[in-house]
Design a protein around this motif. Structure first.
Motif, PDB file in Angstrom:
ATOM      1  N   SER A 153       0.714  -1.188   0.033  1.00  0.00           N
ATOM      2  CA  SER A 153       0.034  -0.049  -0.110  1.00  0.00           C
ATOM      3  C   SER A 153       1.132   1.152   0.063  1.00  0.00           C
ATOM      4  O   SER A 153       1.986   1.331   0.550  1.00  0.00           O
ATOM      5  CB  SER A 153      -0.732  -0.152   1.202  1.00  0.00           C
ATOM      6  OG  SER A 153      -1.734   1.242   1.241  1.00  0.00           O
ATOM      7  N   ASP A 154       0.413   2.325  -0.753  1.00  0.00           N
ATOM      8  CA  ASP A 154       1.362   3.710  -0.467  1.00  0.00           C
ATOM      9  C   ASP A 154       0.461   4.684   0.171  1.00  0.00           C
ATOM     10  O   ASP A 154       0.953   5.785   0.198  1.00  0.00           O
ATOM     11  CB  ASP A 154       1.452   4.159  -1.989  1.00  0.00           C
ATOM     12  CG  ASP A 154       0.220   4.659  -2.697  1.00  0.00           C
ATOM     13  OD1 ASP A 154      -1.036   4.384  -2.092  1.00  0.00           O
ATOM     14  OD2 ASP A 154       0.139   5.528  -3.641  1.00  0.00           O
ATOM     15  N   VAL A 155      -0.522   4.176   0.959  1.00  0.00           N
ATOM     16  CA  VAL A 155      -1.379   5.040   1.955  1.00  0.00           C
ATOM     17  C   VAL A 155      -1.627   4.337   3.183  1.00  0.00           C
ATOM     18  O   VAL A 155      -1.647   3.138   3.345  1.00  0.00           O
ATOM     19  CB  VAL A 155      -2.568   5.338   1.148  1.00  0.00           C
ATOM     20  CG1 VAL A 155      -2.632   6.562   0.130  1.00  0.00           C
ATOM     21  CG2 VAL A 155      -3.344   4.279   1.027  1.00  0.00           C
ATOM     22  N   ASP A 156      -1.851   5.037   4.302  1.00  0.00           N
ATOM     23  CA  ASP A 156      -2.624   4.387   5.340  1.00  0.00           C
ATOM     24  C   ASP A 156      -4.066   4.336   4.925  1.00  0.00           C
ATOM     25  O   ASP A 156      -4.807   5.309   4.563  1.00  0.00           O
ATOM     26  CB  ASP A 156      -2.387   5.514   6.480  1.00  0.00           C
ATOM     27  CG  ASP A 156      -0.942   5.563   7.233  1.00  0.00           C
ATOM     28  OD1 ASP A 156      -0.158   4.623   6.967  1.00  0.00           O
ATOM     29  OD2 ASP A 156      -0.709   6.419   8.029  1.00  0.00           O
ATOM     30  N   SER A 157      -4.639   3.266   5.640  1.00  0.00           N
ATOM     31  CA  SER A 157      -6.186   3.392   5.354  1.00  0.00           C
ATOM     32  C   SER A 157      -6.875   2.839   6.536  1.00  0.00           C
ATOM     33  O   SER A 157      -6.335   1.812   7.180  1.00  0.00           O
ATOM     34  CB  SER A 157      -6.589   2.337   4.279  1.00  0.00           C
ATOM     35  OG  SER A 157      -8.070   2.256   4.137  1.00  0.00           O
ATOM     36  N   PRO A 158      -7.769   3.541   7.240  1.00  0.00           N
ATOM     37  CA  PRO A 158      -7.899   4.854   6.695  1.00  0.00           C
ATOM     38  C   PRO A 158      -7.134   5.793   6.868  1.00  0.00           C
ATOM     39  O   PRO A 158      -6.121   5.723   7.707  1.00  0.00           O
ATOM     40  CB  PRO A 158      -9.231   5.240   7.385  1.00  0.00           C
ATOM     41  CG  PRO A 158      -9.295   4.639   8.698  1.00  0.00           C
ATOM     42  CD  PRO A 158      -8.499   3.274   8.341  1.00  0.00           C
ATOM     43  N   PRO A 159      -7.115   7.251   6.146  1.00  0.00           N
ATOM     44  CA  PRO A 159      -5.777   8.155   6.304  1.00  0.00           C
ATOM     45  C   PRO A 159      -5.869   8.781   7.611  1.00  0.00           C
ATOM     46  O   PRO A 159      -4.890   9.380   7.941  1.00  0.00           O
ATOM     47  CB  PRO A 159      -6.012   8.809   4.980  1.00  0.00           C
ATOM     48  CG  PRO A 159      -7.511   8.762   4.624  1.00  0.00           C
ATOM     49  CD  PRO A 159      -7.962   7.358   5.106  1.00  0.00           C
ATOM     50  N   HIS A 160      -6.903   8.940   8.184  1.00  0.00           N
ATOM     51  CA  HIS A 160      -7.086   9.542   9.569  1.00  0.00           C
ATOM     52  C   HIS A 160      -8.028   8.949  10.392  1.00  0.00           C
ATOM     53  O   HIS A 160      -8.972   7.769   9.975  1.00  0.00           O
ATOM     54  CB  HIS A 160      -7.799  10.931   9.369  1.00  0.00           C
ATOM     55  CG  HIS A 160      -8.921  10.859   8.279  1.00  0.00           C
ATOM     56  ND1 HIS A 160     -10.085  10.230   8.576  1.00  0.00           N
ATOM     57  CD2 HIS A 160      -8.948  11.217   6.975  1.00  0.00           C
ATOM     58  CE1 HIS A 160     -11.012  10.276   7.447  1.00  0.00           C
ATOM     59  NE2 HIS A 160     -10.273  10.973   6.596  1.00  0.00           N
ATOM     60  N   ASP A 161      -8.279   9.141  11.707  1.00  0.00           N
ATOM     61  CA  ASP A 161      -9.406   8.574  12.609  1.00  0.00           C
ATOM     62  C   ASP A 161     -10.617   9.171  11.859  1.00  0.00           C
ATOM     63  O   ASP A 161     -10.756  10.247  11.704  1.00  0.00           O
ATOM     64  CB  ASP A 161      -9.219   9.238  13.884  1.00  0.00           C
ATOM     65  CG  ASP A 161      -7.970   8.546  14.763  1.00  0.00           C
ATOM     66  OD1 ASP A 161      -7.234   7.657  14.107  1.00  0.00           O
ATOM     67  OD2 ASP A 161      -7.541   9.218  15.887  1.00  0.00           O
ATOM     68  N   LYS A 162     -11.435   8.008  11.843  1.00  0.00           N
ATOM     69  CA  LYS A 162     -12.634   8.156  10.841  1.00  0.00           C
ATOM     70  C   LYS A 162     -13.945   7.859  11.332  1.00  0.00           C
ATOM     71  O   LYS A 162     -14.124   6.805  12.234  1.00  0.00           O
ATOM     72  CB  LYS A 162     -12.388   7.398   9.342  1.00  0.00           C
ATOM     73  CG  LYS A 162     -13.785   7.212   8.519  1.00  0.00           C
ATOM     74  CD  LYS A 162     -13.275   6.425   7.353  1.00  0.00           C
ATOM     75  CE  LYS A 162     -13.647   5.105   7.616  1.00  0.00           C
ATOM     76  NZ  LYS A 162     -13.856   4.233   6.245  1.00  0.00           N
ATOM     77  N   SER A 163     -14.954   8.704  11.420  1.00  0.00           N
ATOM     78  CA  SER A 163     -16.089   8.308  12.035  1.00  0.00           C
ATOM     79  C   SER A 163     -16.902   7.334  10.915  1.00  0.00           C
ATOM     80  O   SER A 163     -16.799   7.483   9.521  1.00  0.00           O
ATOM     81  CB  SER A 163     -17.142   9.622  11.916  1.00  0.00           C
ATOM     82  OG  SER A 163     -18.318   9.245  12.423  1.00  0.00           O
ATOM     83  N   VAL A 164     -17.565   6.355  11.688  1.00  0.00           N
ATOM     84  CA  VAL A 164     -18.216   5.388  10.718  1.00  0.00           C
ATOM     85  C   VAL A 164     -19.865   5.459  10.624  1.00  0.00           C
ATOM     86  O   VAL A 164     -20.355   4.834  10.218  1.00  0.00           O
ATOM     87  CB  VAL A 164     -17.637   3.901  11.051  1.00  0.00           C
ATOM     88  CG1 VAL A 164     -16.455   3.587  10.775  1.00  0.00           C
ATOM     89  CG2 VAL A 164     -18.276   3.592  12.705  1.00  0.00           C
ATOM     90  N   VAL A 165     -20.298   6.646  11.480  1.00  0.00           N
ATOM     91  CA  VAL A 165     -21.532   6.936  11.334  1.00  0.00           C
ATOM     92  C   VAL A 165     -21.784   8.517  11.158  1.00  0.00           C
ATOM     93  O   VAL A 165     -20.717   9.140  11.250  1.00  0.00           O
ATOM     94  CB  VAL A 165     -22.417   6.571  12.596  1.00  0.00           C
ATOM     95  CG1 VAL A 165     -22.168   4.865  12.844  1.00  0.00           C
ATOM     96  CG2 VAL A 165     -21.685   7.391  13.819  1.00  0.00           C
ATOM     97  N   ASP A 166     -23.051   8.891  10.745  1.00  0.00           N
ATOM     98  CA  ASP A 166     -23.284  10.122  10.944  1.00  0.00           C
ATOM     99  C   ASP A 166     -23.780  10.479  12.308  1.00  0.00           C
ATOM    100  O   ASP A 166     -24.522  10.017  12.990  1.00  0.00           O
ATOM    101  CB  ASP A 166     -24.416  10.733   9.747  1.00  0.00           C
ATOM    102  CG  ASP A 166     -24.447  10.355   8.464  1.00  0.00           C
ATOM    103  OD1 ASP A 166     -23.309  10.605   7.887  1.00  0.00           O
ATOM    104  OD2 ASP A 166     -25.375   9.702   7.841  1.00  0.00           O
ATOM    105  N   GLY A 167     -23.328  11.490  13.129  1.00  0.00           N
ATOM    106  CA  GLY A 167     -23.545  11.820  14.426  1.00  0.00           C
ATOM    107  C   GLY A 167     -22.742  12.966  14.958  1.00  0.00           C
ATOM    108  O   GLY A 167     -22.468  14.021  14.159  1.00  0.00           O
TER     109      GLY A 167
END
Ligand code: AMP
Ligand code: MG
Length: 407
Positions: free
Chosen positions: A39-53
């Protein structure tokens, strides 16, 4: 005559992956990786929200209702501009980066938004549910880190791998070449499917069938036309077929006076590895190899009867094709099922018998079809499996467990 297992061992010994070629991602479906992919990236690239909220601080949330001031709205693709400080929350959408200071996300369904005179974005009320640290957040690089190998040599590429390769930015890939497979039906009695056969003729059904089988098994079929039962005709077409990785000859490998294929192949320098296998249908199967300028050509002489040809293709040719394409050599699997009717098995050869596999009351049942022998493609068209009976005459009772190979 050798056993099916010995025949498979002989074939396995002769196959190795073909050369590597570069293909664009859009052409890579069904191919086998010839390189490790990182991989040439971190995935996800940042701490990510998995919901709308709402992104919140767990320390702010009490046992009853909690009201927080909304300081920012963050959608996917945004970069947060503010930290979440005590008493604050950020409205956040699925896929958006979690702002600094927040350590949990509460789904919108568990909140209530309130307009407020003090804040343009208003306030949010959390409805007393427990909130734990990390809730609804996927951490940066949780699925892969930049530099990490995500797919290895030998991996077969399905649609999901297309997605993964796109995610890691690989638009070109090293894969093993697909085998080219020449198909040569032989016989003086054969006419093309578009012709009306005379009383002594039949249409060439194996040509269409084997070309299709090659395509489905991931090879590139090459049509050689019909070879006639004389040395010149066979030699000319076989030499052309030997430019491919595999040459499939159909017919002309049994014990008849015009079964000339093995002799002509020998004239062309193809070394016989085995001839005749303990299998019904398919006993006359012939296999040989030609070493040519550093590459090895495989030649299968398939018995002319259509069902024999197809059974031999499934059992012997398709595993060889997979191995040339970079996958391990794996014989076709069989699985157990219960016989739906009594069956009389005769003879000293392992038999592959056309049958219908189905499920009834949670049990896998298999019914032998009223098959008229190795020329009977019509009955085979109703089959979705072959029952594999061991060699030896015996009466099988309904309810007995037998092994089946799915078609
Ligand atoms: P052979 O293996 O050449 O002795 O052929 C065995 C039987 O299969 C004979 O009845 C042939 O007529 C039949 N046969 C051979 N080649 C084909 C073909 N391409 N399509 C349909 N039947 C074939
Ligand atoms: Mg023939």
């Amino acid at each position: 005559m050798i056993s099916i297992d010995d025949a498979l061992d002989h074939i396995a010994f002769q196959v190795r992956p073909l050369a590597i070629e570069q293909v664009p991602l859009a052409k890579a479906l069904g191919r086998v990786l010839a390189e490790d992919v990182a991989s040439d990236v971190d995935s996800p690239p940042h701490d990510k929200s998995v919901v709308d909220g709402y992104a919140v601080r767990v320390a702010d949330v009490g046992p009853g209702d909690t009201t927080l001031t909304i300081v920012e709205e963050i959608t996917a693709g945004d970069v947060p501009r503010q930290a979440v400080t005590p008493g604050a929350a950020a409205r956040i959408m699925t896929g958006a980066p979690v702002p600094p200071g927040a350590d949990a996300v509460v789904m919108v369904e568990q909140t209530q938004c309130i307009t407020s005179a003090d804040s343009s974005l208003g306030e949010v009320r959390l409805r007393g549910q427990p909130v734990v640290s990390g809730q609804n957040i996927t951490r940066r690089a949780a699925s892969m880190r930049r530099g990490e190998v995500v797919l290895n040599v030998g991996h077969e590429l399905r649609p999901l791998e297309m997605g993964l390769l796109a995610e890691v930015g690989r638009t070109e890939l090293g894969v093993f070449r697909r085998p080219t497979v020449a198909v040569l039906p032989t016989g003086n009695e054969l006419v093309s499917p578009s012709e009306v056969p005379s009383a002594s003729q039949i249409r060439n059904s194996n040509g269409a069938m084997l070309l299709a089988a090659v395509r489905r098994a991931g090879g590139e079929p090459v049509e050689l036309g019909i070879g006639r039962d004389n040395r010149d005709s066979l030699k000319r077409r076989m030499s052309e077929g030997l430019r491919c990785d595999i040459l499939l000859v159909s017919g002309g490998v049994s014990a008849g006076v015009l079964d000339l294929a093995p002799a002509v192949l020998a004239d062309l320098g193809v070394r016989e590895v085995f001839h005749k296998v303990n299998i019904k249908p398919g006993k006359p199967l012939w296999f040989g190899v030609l070493e040519a300028e550093g590459s090895r050509k495989l030649v299968f002489g398939l018995p002319g009867n259509p069902v024999s040809s197809l059974v031999c293709f499934e059992l012997f040719v398709s595993p060889a094709m997979r191995a040339l394409s970079g996958l391990p050599f794996t014989p076709r699997a069989t699985t157990p099922a219960r016989l739906a009717a009594d069956f009389e098995q005769r003879g000293d050869r392992v038999a592959y018998f056309p049958s219908k596999l189905y499920e009834e009351a949670g049990a896998r049942l298999v019914a032998p079809l009223a098959w008229k022998g190795s020329g009977d493609l019509r009955t085979l068209s109703a089959a979705n499996a072959l029952i594999c009976f061991p060699a030896g005459s015996r009466r099988y009772q309904a309810g007995e467990t037998v092994e089946v190979m799915e078609l």
